[in-house]
Write an enzyme that holds these catalytic residues in place. Structure first.
Site, mmCIF file in Angstrom:
data_model
loop_
_atom_site.group_PDB
_atom_site.id
_atom_site.type_symbol
_atom_site.label_atom_id
_atom_site.label_comp_id
_atom_site.label_asym_id
_atom_site.label_seq_id
_atom_site.Cartn_x
_atom_site.Cartn_y
_atom_site.Cartn_z
ATOM 1 N N ALA A 109 4.116 65.326 -25.791
ATOM 2 C CA ALA A 109 3.805 64.039 -24.692
ATOM 3 C C ALA A 109 2.618 63.790 -24.922
ATOM 4 O O ALA A 109 1.130 64.269 -24.380
ATOM 5 C CB ALA A 109 4.520 64.393 -23.815
ATOM 6 N N SER A 137 0.355 62.133 -26.165
ATOM 7 C CA SER A 137 -1.321 63.651 -27.437
ATOM 8 C C SER A 137 -2.030 61.653 -27.913
ATOM 9 O O SER A 137 -2.833 62.166 -28.677
ATOM 10 C CB SER A 137 -0.299 64.413 -28.523
ATOM 11 O OG SER A 137 0.534 63.350 -28.956
ATOM 12 N N LYS A 167 0.446 60.209 -30.407
ATOM 13 C CA LYS A 167 0.751 59.699 -31.516
ATOM 14 C C LYS A 167 1.538 58.391 -31.632
ATOM 15 O O LYS A 167 0.974 57.837 -32.847
ATOM 16 C CB LYS A 167 1.752 60.766 -31.713
ATOM 17 C CG LYS A 167 2.648 60.354 -30.654
ATOM 18 C CD LYS A 167 4.375 61.299 -30.306
ATOM 19 C CE LYS A 167 5.464 61.587 -29.265
ATOM 20 N NZ LYS A 167 4.637 61.352 -27.990
ATOM 21 N N SER A 168 1.416 57.622 -30.505
ATOM 22 C CA SER A 168 2.362 56.085 -30.941
ATOM 23 C C SER A 168 1.131 55.138 -31.096
ATOM 24 O O SER A 168 0.813 54.517 -32.189
ATOM 25 C CB SER A 168 2.575 55.230 -29.884
ATOM 26 O OG SER A 168 4.244 56.063 -29.698
ATOM 27 N N ALA A 178 11.854 49.269 -31.202
ATOM 28 C CA ALA A 178 11.729 50.946 -29.734
ATOM 29 C C ALA A 178 13.139 50.850 -29.715
ATOM 30 O O ALA A 178 14.660 50.456 -29.910
ATOM 31 C CB ALA A 178 11.423 49.424 -28.649
ATOM 32 N N HIS A 221 2.874 50.106 -24.033
ATOM 33 C CA HIS A 221 2.794 50.026 -25.365
ATOM 34 C C HIS A 221 3.301 48.236 -25.940
ATOM 35 O O HIS A 221 2.341 47.938 -27.136
ATOM 36 C CB HIS A 221 4.515 50.417 -26.146
ATOM 37 C CG HIS A 221 4.384 52.087 -25.767
ATOM 38 N ND1 HIS A 221 4.380 52.464 -27.102
ATOM 39 C CD2 HIS A 221 4.058 53.005 -24.997
ATOM 40 C CE1 HIS A 221 4.524 53.932 -26.829
ATOM 41 N NE2 HIS A 221 4.107 54.022 -25.626
ATOM 42 N N ARG A 252 0.292 46.632 -28.255
ATOM 43 C CA ARG A 252 0.481 45.713 -29.564
ATOM 44 C C ARG A 252 -0.175 44.003 -30.164
ATOM 45 O O ARG A 252 0.082 43.385 -29.317
ATOM 46 C CB ARG A 252 2.141 45.372 -30.213
ATOM 47 C CG ARG A 252 2.410 46.932 -29.977
ATOM 48 C CD ARG A 252 4.437 46.716 -30.599
ATOM 49 N NE ARG A 252 4.973 45.885 -29.243
ATOM 50 C CZ ARG A 252 5.321 46.359 -28.486
ATOM 51 N NH1 ARG A 252 5.815 48.143 -28.248
ATOM 52 N NH2 ARG A 252 6.482 45.773 -28.062
ATOM 53 N N GLU A 255 14.884 46.478 -30.067
ATOM 54 C CA GLU A 255 15.493 47.088 -29.941
ATOM 55 C C GLU A 255 16.500 47.425 -29.897
ATOM 56 O O GLU A 255 17.799 47.266 -29.465
ATOM 57 C CB GLU A 255 15.190 46.763 -27.561
ATOM 58 C CG GLU A 255 14.288 46.838 -27.132
ATOM 59 C CD GLU A 255 14.225 46.431 -25.934
ATOM 60 O OE1 GLU A 255 14.967 45.989 -25.096
ATOM 61 O OE2 GLU A 255 13.289 46.350 -25.401
#
Length: 399
Positions: A230, A232, A234-235, A252, A270, A274, A282
Site C-alpha cells: 500500500a 508504495s 506501484k501505480s 479501473a 489517480h 493521468r 471501469e
C-alpha cells in the site's frame, strides 16, 4: 550525418552546482553531464554552452568549421562567451527554414514551452529532431514520416514522445536519445530502466552517433506486472511506463464505490495524474479487452479484480468454497492468464503484495491472501517484465 553530443545534461548540468541531493551526489565521473549541446557534421552547433570548445576537443572534434550556431531555449544566468571564430548564436523563427551551404537544412519547430525545436536534414536526406528542455512540439501535422533520430527531454516531458508517436514521427526504428538529463532520476541502472520504458536510451557526453545507422533500439516490454504494498508507488510506476505512448486505455477495476469519500479521493488523485489523451474503462471484464486489438492497457489493479471474482463465486462462504467455489475461481484465473499469454496488446498491470505482512485474523482474509499470491505468480509467469516497488523504488524481478 554525424552527430556529436558535447553535453547531454540539463541546462544547469549534472551534478547541479551546490545541490546536495542523492542524484547529484552520485553523478560522478562518467555519470556527470554538461549542459546539452550538439555538433552536427562539424558545421552546425545546436546550443552553445560553457566549455563547448573543450568538450569538442575531448571528443576529437573542433568548432573551427562551424558555420551556424542556433539556440533552442532561453539561457539563464551569465551570458556564454562565444569562442573566437565562431558565428554569433541565433534562433530561427517558428516554421521558418534555414539552408546551409553545406547542404544541411534546418527547420524551426514550434514548442508548447519557451524555446524552439529544430528539425535537421542532412545532405543525404537523413533527418533528426532536437527538442529543447521542458518542451514538446505544438501543432504537429496528423501524419508525417518518421525521423531517423529524436533527441528530447524524455524524463521531463515524456508526453512529447507520445505526441510524436501519434503522428508517426517516431517509428519502430527511430533512435530516441534522452538529453537535458538532470537530477530528477538517479544516474545508472534506474535511469536506464526509466528510459527503456519509453523506448529511449542515454549516451555519455562526447559520444558520436551516425544518424540513420542501425541502433539497438530499446524494446518496450509488451507485458509488465508491477507489484507492491500500500502507498508504495506501484501505480505511479505503472503509469510512468506508458506516459510516453498515446491513447492508453486505463482499466479501473475498483469502480466508484458510491458514498465512500475516501475512495473517491483516491480515484480523483489517480485521474489527475493521468495524461489527458488517455481513456478510462471501469470494468472487471478483462479477458475481452486482452483479446481485442487497440492501444496499450493499464490495469489497476488485479487485487480488486480478485475481490470481484471471489464475490462472484461466493468464495467467502466455506461451504460454497468447498462445494465448487474454489474450482470456479481457479477457472477464472486460468482464463485471465491464458488471455494475457495470447494478447497482442501492450499491457501493464498493477497488483498488491499482501503476503509479507501480518497473517490475517480471519479465514476469509487468509483465503484472499493466498489466492492473491497465486494470482500474482500466475500473472507474472506470463509477463516479460516484473517489478516490485518498495518505498517508491522499483526493483526488477524479471526482464
Amino acid at each position: 550525418m554525424e552527430l556529436t553530443l558535447l553535453g547531454t545534461g540539463a541546462p544547469e548540468g549534472l551534478p547541479r552546482p551546490g545541490c546536495p541531493c542523492a542524484a547529484c551526489a552520485t553523478a560522478l565521473g562518467g555519470a556527470a553531464r554538461a549542459a546539452t549541446a550538439l555538433l552536427v557534421d562539424g558545421v552546425l552547433l545546436l546550443d552553445l554552452t560553457p566549455g563547448a570548445a573543450f568538450a569538442a576537443a575531448r571528443s576529437g572534434h573542433s568548432l573551427g568549421g562551424v558555420r551556424q550556431v542556433l539556440l533552442s531555449h532561453p539561457h539563464d544566468g551569465p551570458s556564454v562567451e562565444v569562442p573566437a571564430g565562431l558565428p554569433q548564436p541565433g534562433r530561427v523563427p517558428d516554421g521558418r527554414e534555414l539552408a546551409l551551404l553545406t547542404g544541411h537544412r534546418v527547420r524551426a519547430v514550434a514548442m508548447d514551452h519557451p524555446g524552439t525545436g529544430y528539425e535537421v536534414a542532412g545532405p543525404d536526406g537523413e533527418r533528426l529532431l532536437y527538442l529543447p528542455p521542458g518542451g514538446a512540439p505544438a501543432g504537429l501535422p496528423d501524419e508525417q514520416a518518421a525521423y531517423e533520430m529524436v533527441l528530447a527531454d524524455v524524463v521531463g516531458r515524456p508526453d512529447s514522445l507520445a505526441r510524436l508517436r501519434a503522428t508517426g514521427a517516431i517509428g519502430p526504428t527511430t533512435d530516441v536519445v534522452a538529453v537535458h538529463l538532470g537530477h530528477e532520476v538517479p544516474p545508472g541502472a534506474e535511469l536506464v530502466r526509466r528510459l527503456a520504458a519509453a523506448g529511449a536510451r542515454a549516451v555519455p557526453d562526447g559520444t558520436t552517433l551516425v544518424v540513420g545507422a542501425y541502433e539497438d533500439v530499446p524494446d518496450v516490454p509488451r507485458r509488465t506486472l508491477v507489484v507492491g504494498g500500500a502507498r508504495s508507488g506501484k501505480s505511479v510506476e505503472a503509469e510512468r511506463r506508458l506516459e510516453a505512448f498515446p491513447e492508453v486505455l486505463y482499466v479501473a477495476t475498483g469502480g466508484t464505490r458510491n458514498g465512500d469519500s475516501e475512495w473517491a479521493d483516491r480515484v480523483s488523485a489517480h485521474r489527475e495524474r493521468r495524461p489527458g489523451s488517455w481513456s478510462t474503462a471501469e470494468t472487471c471484464d478483462l479477458v475481452p479487452l486482452l483479446a481485442a486489438g487497440g492501444p496499450p492497457l493499464l490495469i489497476d489493479c488485479l487485487s480488486l479484480w480478485l475481490t470481484y471474482a471471489m464475490d462472484e463465486v461466493n468464495a467467502w462462504d466455506d461451504d460454497e468454497w468447498a462445494g465448487g467455489g474454489e474450482r470456479a475461481l481457479r477457472k477464472r484465473v486460468a482464463e485471465l492468464t491464458d488471455a494475457v499469454r495470447a494478447t497482442r496488446r501492450t499491457v501493464v498491470a498493477v497488483s498488491n503484495e499482501v503476503g509479507s505482512g501480518i497473517v490475517p485474523a480471519t479465514a476469509s482474509g487468509r483465503r484472499y491472501r493466498d489466492e492473491l499470491g497465486r494470482l500474482n505468480a500466475a500473472f507474472a509467469a506470463e509477463c516479460e517484465h516484473v517489478l516490485m516497488v518498495v518505498a517508491g523504488q522499483a526493483l526488477t524481478l524479471r526482464g
